[in-house]
Design a protein around this motif. Structure first.
Motif, PDB file in Angstrom:
ATOM      1  N   GLY A  40       5.071  -7.818  -4.299  1.00 51.63           N
ATOM      2  CA  GLY A  40       4.305  -6.720  -3.732  1.00 51.63           C
ATOM      3  C   GLY A  40       3.618  -7.078  -2.434  1.00 51.63           C
ATOM      4  N   GLY A  41       4.217  -7.947  -1.611  1.00 51.48           N
ATOM      5  CA  GLY A  41       3.604  -8.376  -0.367  1.00 51.48           C
ATOM      6  C   GLY A  41       3.316  -7.205   0.546  1.00 51.48           C
ATOM      7  N   THR A  42       2.209  -7.289   1.288  1.00 54.71           N
ATOM      8  CA  THR A  42       1.802  -6.174   2.126  1.00 54.71           C
ATOM      9  C   THR A  42       1.809  -6.501   3.598  1.00 54.71           C
ATOM     10  OG1 THR A  42      -0.503  -6.834   1.886  1.00 54.71           O
ATOM     11  CG2 THR A  42       0.340  -5.216   0.324  1.00 54.71           C
ATOM     12  N   GLY A  79      -4.191  -4.908   4.876  1.00 56.04           N
ATOM     13  CA  GLY A  79      -5.610  -4.900   4.588  1.00 56.04           C
ATOM     14  C   GLY A  79      -5.904  -5.318   3.166  1.00 56.04           C
ATOM     15  N   THR A  80      -7.180  -5.568   2.913  1.00 57.39           N
ATOM     16  CA  THR A  80      -7.604  -6.048   1.606  1.00 57.39           C
ATOM     17  C   THR A  80      -7.337  -5.030   0.512  1.00 57.39           C
ATOM     18  OG1 THR A  80      -9.324  -7.342   2.686  1.00 57.39           O
ATOM     19  CG2 THR A  80      -9.551  -6.986   0.326  1.00 57.39           C
ATOM     20  N   GLY A  81      -7.532  -3.742   0.814  1.00 57.78           N
ATOM     21  CA  GLY A  81      -7.321  -2.710  -0.193  1.00 57.78           C
ATOM     22  C   GLY A  81      -5.896  -2.671  -0.684  1.00 57.78           C
ATOM     23  N   GLN A  82      -4.942  -2.730   0.225  1.00 58.12           N
ATOM     24  CA  GLN A  82      -3.536  -2.718  -0.178  1.00 58.12           C
ATOM     25  C   GLN A  82      -3.179  -3.978  -0.939  1.00 58.12           C
ATOM     26  OE1 GLN A  82      -0.601  -1.748   2.730  1.00 58.12           O
ATOM     27  NE2 GLN A  82      -1.719   0.015   3.526  1.00 58.12           N
ATOM     28  N   SER A  83      -3.743  -5.096  -0.538  1.00 61.23           N
ATOM     29  CA  SER A  83      -3.474  -6.348  -1.230  1.00 61.23           C
ATOM     30  C   SER A  83      -3.979  -6.285  -2.669  1.00 61.23           C
ATOM     31  CB  SER A  83      -4.142  -7.505  -0.486  1.00 61.23           C
ATOM     32  OG  SER A  83      -3.936  -8.716  -1.169  1.00 61.23           O
ATOM     33  N   ARG A 131      -0.932  -3.764  -9.369  1.00 62.37           N
ATOM     34  CA  ARG A 131       0.388  -3.310  -9.819  1.00 62.37           C
ATOM     35  C   ARG A 131       1.146  -4.458 -10.480  1.00 62.37           C
ATOM     36  NH1 ARG A 131       4.124   0.730  -8.678  1.00 62.37           N
ATOM     37  NH2 ARG A 131       6.304   0.060  -8.663  1.00 62.37           N
ATOM     38  N   GLU A 132       1.060  -5.632  -9.867  1.00 60.35           N
ATOM     39  CA  GLU A 132       1.745  -6.792 -10.428  1.00 60.35           C
ATOM     40  C   GLU A 132       1.168  -7.165 -11.789  1.00 60.35           C
ATOM     41  OE1 GLU A 132       4.300  -9.887 -11.037  1.00 60.35           O
ATOM     42  OE2 GLU A 132       4.404  -8.218  -9.631  1.00 60.35           O
ATOM     43  N   ARG A 133      -0.139  -7.059 -11.949  1.00 62.09           N
ATOM     44  CA  ARG A 133      -0.743  -7.350 -13.255  1.00 62.09           C
ATOM     45  C   ARG A 133      -0.233  -6.382 -14.311  1.00 62.09           C
ATOM     46  NH1 ARG A 133      -5.594  -7.606 -10.558  1.00 62.09           N
ATOM     47  NH2 ARG A 133      -6.465  -5.828 -11.706  1.00 62.09           N
ATOM     48  N   LEU A 134      -0.119  -5.123 -13.951  1.00 61.00           N
ATOM     49  CA  LEU A 134       0.392  -4.134 -14.905  1.00 61.00           C
ATOM     50  C   LEU A 134       1.831  -4.447 -15.300  1.00 61.00           C
ATOM     51  CD1 LEU A 134      -1.090  -0.873 -13.340  1.00 61.00           C
ATOM     52  CD2 LEU A 134      -1.635  -1.791 -15.611  1.00 61.00           C
TER      53      LEU A 134
END
Length: 234
Positions: free
Chosen positions: A23-25, A30-34, A40-43
């Motif tokens: 899920g690299g941004t 920005g921090t929010g997208q990261s 998302r990855e945790r889910l």
């Protein structure tokens, strides 16, 4: 070139639209997208673990969110439903298998290879990709069964792609005089079901069933479906 390559088709992404585990941004995210990518990855990682250990049918969104330390509201910002989360996990494995097969076909040596050698390379590459993570393989080949109409529709999209893929391989083999000339469509549909069941069987018994044995059996099935002389496993 095989029919899949000629069509220019691309594998389905499913409603979840997952394109990778990291899920690299990039710098502009920005921090929010990261943070959102990490959430998302945790889910996804948590669902993979729970679907493998508890089963999809008995794993609720609430349990996934609690284990992932994500709110239910945040869950629905990432996925439409529990089924769309399962589709994302399935899609990771399915895309890996297709991409591995296309890498084999992209090798210049594949153009002149015999059908037997080509099928052997394809099945081994495919299996290496889809069984790289036994937990992911179990989710993609076992937990998706009976998971509802949305998941089944997604599986049928993949079945259609693989039907085109192997029908193209059959036509190539016929042109080379290495397969029986006939309409292979129904046989290929049956083949795909058999391949899926073989991988599902491995996923349930990965501790005792070797990938090499599975690859040999799968190559034998494909060649038998095409009407190619018997495969001799090594």
């Amino acid at each position: 070139m095989d029919r899949y390559g000629e069509s220019g088709g691309t594998p389905p992404t499913g409603r979840a639209g997952r394109t990778g585990r990291t899920g690299g941004t990039g710098r502009t995210g920005g921090t929010g997208q990261s943070r959102r990518a990490q959430r998302r990855e945790r889910l996804l990682s948590t669902a993979l673990d729970l679907f493998t250990t508890r089963g999809f049918a008995t794993t609720s969104i609430e349990r996934i969110c609690a284990a992932a330390h994500v709110s239910i509201r945040a869950f629905y910002e990432e996925f439409e439903s529990r089924e769309s989360l399962l589709i994302a996990l399935h899609n990771d494995v399915a895309r890996a298998g297709m991409e591995a097969a296309l890498v084999v076909l992209g090798d210049p040596a594949a153009d002149s290879a015999s059908t037997r050698d080509r099928v052997t390379a394809l099945t081994r590459a495919y299996l290496a990709a889809v069984t790289a993570d036994p937990a992911a393989a179990r989710v993609a080949f076992v937990e998706v069964i009976g998971a509802g109409p949305t998941v089944e529709e997604h599986r049928l999209l993949w079945r259609s792609l693989w039907t085109d893929f192997f029908t193209g391989e059959a036509e190539r083999a016929v042109r080379r005089g290495e397969a029986v000339a006939r309409d292979h469509t129904l046989a290929v549909v049956a083949l795909i079901g058999a391949v899926n069941e073989l991988v599902a069987h491995w996923a349930r018994n990965s501790a005792t069933l070797s990938r090499d044995l599975l690859a040999d059996e799968m190559a034998h099935l494909v060649l038998a479906t095409l009407g190619t002389p018997a495969y001799e496993g090594k």
